[in-house]
Design an enzyme around this catalytic site. Structure first.
Site, short mmCIF file in Angstrom:
data_model
loop_
_atom_site.label_atom_id
_atom_site.label_comp_id
_atom_site.label_asym_id
_atom_site.label_seq_id
_atom_site.Cartn_x
_atom_site.Cartn_y
_atom_site.Cartn_z
N ALA A 66 35.98 9.27 -23.30
CA ALA A 66 36.44 10.53 -23.87
C ALA A 66 35.39 11.17 -24.78
CB ALA A 66 37.73 10.30 -24.64
N HIS A 67 35.74 12.33 -25.31
CA HIS A 67 34.83 13.13 -26.13
C HIS A 67 34.35 12.38 -27.37
CE1 HIS A 67 37.90 13.94 -29.23
NE2 HIS A 67 38.75 13.94 -28.21
N ASN A 68 33.10 12.58 -27.70
CA ASN A 68 32.46 12.06 -28.91
C ASN A 68 32.34 10.54 -28.97
OD1 ASN A 68 33.83 14.83 -29.94
ND2 ASN A 68 31.93 14.43 -31.04
#
Length: 329
Positions: free
Chosen positions: A243-245
């Site tokens: 997922a993001h980051n």
């Protein structure tokens, strides 16, 4: 068809040749299914019992296993049969699909794109504005690389891969079929009026290091801001979600159906088992292992092994499982 003598095989592996065979070796097979022209391997003592009934003429075998090859059969004894087999499989590897032209006429390449030497681009690929493809990059049919992305030398993207805008990809990476790099992260908040959800824009990108391999149908989402980072040498199986980051250190392994929620940090050499789930904003330190099917809710210390749902130290979890079995009895 590839064909080798046992002497040629031993030259590649630099092991100890025990016995001999007149059979040429044309393939590699599991010990119970092998034919006389096949080579097999014995990397664990529990498989030694199958050798007597196997039709294989040659086996790569750990040098700690005490076993005789038999008549017209041979062993190549090595320190680590698994690693030796990996090396030998390169010699038997079939040729990859051939490009009749380096750049297929149906490929769409923006005039601002920079294409390195020896780049091969298959049918119906798309290469967007200001994209840079390093020397020797291969894009198989139906790959899309969107604007302002950079792909390092000798990276290979198989059919269906989509690399979204602003992604930075290192050298000698492999992306298998239908990999998604840089799609929007998953972020929503309830609207002020309580009606519906508000989408949170993700304006960052994905940065992938050198020598990374990502399996089919896996996804690496771009960051809300800054970058989602995959470190050098990471190996990611099929159907994995990052997922993001998220930030992955060097040489991490993620098995199939596992997933990282947003802003997870992995140190170097972390191993995530199949179907394991990691909670958002969790840190798993270098050398740690997460067992298959586990759910990690809290940080994991360096070198620790955790199991279960919710995940706990493997020794504690195994004690719990033993206690539960006793209660059942």
């Amino acid at each position: 068809m590839h064909s080798f003598t046992v002497q040629q095989i031993n030259e590649v592996l630099q092991g100890e040749l025990v016995g001999n065979t007149t059979h040429s070796i044309t393939g590699v097979e599991e010990i119970r299914n092998a034919k006389k022209t096949d080579l097999t391997f014995i990397g664990n003592r529990k498989y030694a019992k199958f050798w007597a009934d196997s039709n294989a003429s040659v086996a790569i075998i750990n040098d700690t296993i005490d076993l005789e090859p038999g008549e017209n059969r041979a062993f190549v004894k090595v320190k680590n049969a698994d690693l030796a087999m990996a090396k030998l499989l390169e010699a038997f590897q079939p040729e990859t699909p051939v490009f009749e032209t380096e750049i297929h006429p149906t490929a769409v390449i923006h005039e601002t794109a920079t294409i390195g030497k020896g780049v091969q681009i298959g049918a119906h690929c798309y290469v967007g504005k200001n994209v840079t493809l390093g020397d020797g990059v291969i894009l198989y049919h139906n790959v899309s690389v969107f604007d302002d992305s950079t792909i390092g030398p000798q990276t290979v993207a198989w059919s269906g891969t989509v690399i979204r805008e602003r992604s930075q990809i290192g050298a000698q990476c492999i992306f298998h079929n239908n990999v998604s790099i840089g799609a929007d992260g998953f972020g929503y908040r309830p609207a002020d009026d309580g009606r519906g959800l508000v989408k949170i824009p993700h304006i960052g990108n994905v940065v992938i290091g050198n020598g990374v391999e990502i399996g089919a149908n896996s996804c690496v989402d771009r960051a809300k801001f800054n970058s989602t980072i995959i470190g050098d040498g990471c190996k990611i199986d099929n159907l994995v979600q990052i997922a993001h980051n998220c930030i992955m250190g060097r040489s991490c392994i993620m098995a199939g159906h596992s997933g990282l929620a947003g802003s997870v940090t992995l140190g170097d050499g972390v191993v995530i088992g199949g179907s394991a789930s990691i909670k958002d904003h969790t840190t798993i330190e270098s050398g740690a292992t997460v067992g298959a099917g586990s759910g990690v809710m809290n940080n994991v210390k360096a070198g620790q092994t955790v199991l279960g749902y919710p995940a706990a130290d493997s020794r504690d979890m195994l004690k719990q499982w033993v206690a539960l079995r006793r209660l059942v009895k």
